[in-house]
Design an enzyme around this catalytic site. Structure first.
Site, PDB file in Angstrom:
ATOM      1  CG  HIS A 145      -2.080  -0.988   1.254  1.00 59.18           C
ATOM      2  ND1 HIS A 145      -2.906  -0.925   2.110  1.00 59.18           N
ATOM      3  CD2 HIS A 145      -2.232  -2.121   0.567  1.00 59.18           C
ATOM      4  CE1 HIS A 145      -4.039  -1.849   1.827  1.00 59.18           C
ATOM      5  NE2 HIS A 145      -3.256  -2.803   0.935  1.00 59.18           N
ATOM      6  CD  GLU A 184      -1.999   4.369   3.354  1.00 60.96           C
ATOM      7  OE1 GLU A 184      -3.172   4.587   3.782  1.00 60.96           O
ATOM      8  OE2 GLU A 184      -1.945   3.594   2.402  1.00 60.96           O
ATOM      9  CB  CYS A 194      -6.535  -0.218   4.921  1.00 62.66           C
ATOM     10  SG  CYS A 194      -4.862  -0.970   4.887  1.00 62.66           S
ATOM     11  CB  CYS A 225      -1.998   1.614   6.108  1.00 60.29           C
ATOM     12  SG  CYS A 225      -1.521   0.769   4.620  1.00 60.29           S
TER      13      CYS A 225
END
Length: 148
Positions: free
Chosen positions: A47, A49, A77, A80
């Site tokens: 992801h 992040e 999410c 993260c």
């Protein structure tokens, strides 16, 4: 947030969900940047992040990102949001909320959970329409191709 949007644009050109992230130090310098790479890397943890957090930690030589702000185009999410807690990031700013997976405000409030050893300040809605428009455009194109 404009730097995070630029990362989201890179993700879209690579066929990834257009989410971008930057980690900025107290002096305003970008320490780490990332965009979604799950499809291209075959990595469920890739992801925006996570990539930006790793880059920032390498840049300062520590996993403790105590004097930073993380800017991301979409609400983090669970994975993260948890990584942000573990990295000790004190402030998180995002563009648009995520009704399906948002873990800072929408579905969960991980960054404010008093049971955890770190909490972070949160701000949502920064350039939110610009962030949401990129996602709408991306998913509309996928639907038009019959992919989702």
């Amino acid at each position: 947030m404009t730097e995070a949007l630029a990362e989201a644009d890179v993700a879209a050109t690579e066929g990834e969900v257009p989410v971008g992230c930057v980690v900025v130090g107290a002096d305003g310098v970008v320490l780490g940047r990332g965009h979604n790479r799950r499809e291209n890397d075959d990595d469920p943890t890739a992801h925006a992040e996570m990539i930006a957090l790793r880059a920032a930690a390498r840049a300062i030589g520590s996993w403790r990102l105590e004097r930073t702000t993380l800017y991301v185009t979409l609400e983090p999410c669970v994975m993260c949001a948890g990584a942000i807690v573990n990295a000790r990031v004190p402030r998180v700013v995002w563009g648009c909320d995520d009704p399906k997976a948002g873990a800072c405000k929408t579905l969960f409030t991980i960054g404010q959970d008093a049971r955890l050893n770190h909490r972070y300040e949160m701000r949502s809605g920064v350039l939110g329409e610009d962030c949401a428009a990129r996602l709408r455009t991306f998913f509309a194109a996928l639907r038009a191709q019959g992919k989702k």
